[in-house]
Design an enzyme around this catalytic site. Structure first.
Site, PDB file in Angstrom:
ATOM      1  N   ASP A  17     -66.421  -0.073  14.471  1.00 10.99           N
ATOM      2  CA  ASP A  17     -64.994  -0.288  14.604  1.00 10.99           C
ATOM      3  C   ASP A  17     -64.406  -0.104  13.210  1.00 10.99           C
ATOM      4  O   ASP A  17     -65.119  -0.230  12.200  1.00 10.99           O
ATOM      5  CB  ASP A  17     -64.749  -1.711  15.117  1.00 10.99           C
ATOM      6  N   LEU A  18     -63.122   0.174  13.120  1.00 16.52           N
ATOM      7  CA  LEU A  18     -62.504   0.412  11.812  1.00 16.52           C
ATOM      8  C   LEU A  18     -61.665  -0.781  11.349  1.00 16.52           C
ATOM      9  O   LEU A  18     -62.039  -1.491  10.422  1.00 16.52           O
ATOM     10  CB  LEU A  18     -61.657   1.687  11.868  1.00 16.52           C
TER      11      LEU A  18
END
Length: 230
Positions: A17-18
């Site tokens: 995930d960012l």
């Protein structure tokens, strides 16, 4: 703190995930929303609206196109277009307002220590990103760090739906079980990975009450604890 709930084995791909996993996204979003607001405040017609006008525009966009819930970029653009139509002003202002948002949205600097961690992990795994957000990794120093980036909307429904994970597995020519997904949200990242048959790592570093009661395969409190995988 590192806790293993299930064994992590035979993985070939690490999926990240960012937002709020590799960097703190809260000030970024705050700045992006402010940039959009500042542009819209240049329009006299906008300044005449009630404080909840923007929320009304988002709700109208979703009501007309429910699928926009899975594409935050398209949703924002459609809400801005709805706003301009409602105000009776040129639709070019919707694009200008979105551009102001987008430029601030990707004004990010990832810590050198996180980049070094990715370099270390890359010696054993291929690295990808799976995100529900709309940050453009080509515009800051995550550019070139991933073999592929899969985004909700263009690549499928948002996490916790399985679309992005399955598309990633197909694109990387691996099984879902060979992907370990790392993210800060139990509700989207961990639940989504578990649903898709991937391995999951929960970065538990935020004081948030989640609804999902399932377990991640591994739980960490600091992203650098991923070094244990190397």
């Amino acid at each position: 703190m590192i806790r293993f709930n299930r064994a992590l084995e035979q993985a070939k791909v690490l999926s990240f995930d960012l937002d709020d996993t590799l960097y703190n996204n809260h000030p970024v979003i705050k700045a992006a929303l402010q940039a959009q607001h500042d542009y819209l405040q240049t329009l006299p017609q906008w300044r005449e609206q009630e404080a909840d006008f923007w929320q009304y525009c988002r709700e109208q966009a979703l009501m007309q196109q429910p699928a926009l819930a899975h594409d935050v970029t398209a949703l924002r653009k459609q809400a801005l277009t709805h706003a301009m139509n409602h105000l009776g002003v040129d639709n070019s202002h919707a694009e200008h307002a979105y551009r102001a948002f987008a430029e601030a949205r990707s004004d990010i600097i990832v810590a050198d220590s996180v980049l070094a961690l990715l370099d270390t992990l890359r010696q054993r795994f291929r690295l990808i990103a799976i995100t529900n957000g709309n940050v453009d990794v080509t515009r800051f120093n995550l550019h070139g760090q991933f073999d592929a980036v899969f985004m909700a909307g263009p690549d499928g429904r948002a996490k916790p739906y399985s679309d992005l994970y399955h598309k990633a597995a197909q694109a990387m020519a691996v099984t879902p079980q060979q992907i370990i997904h790392i993210g800060d949200s139990l509700d989207t990242d961990v639940q989504g990975a578990n649903n898709a048959g991937c391995k999951s790592v929960w970065l538990n570093n935020q004081a948030i009450n989640y609804h999902y009661k399932g377990l991640a395969d591994m739980e960490i409190s600091d992203i650098h604890e991923l070094e244990i995988l190397t």
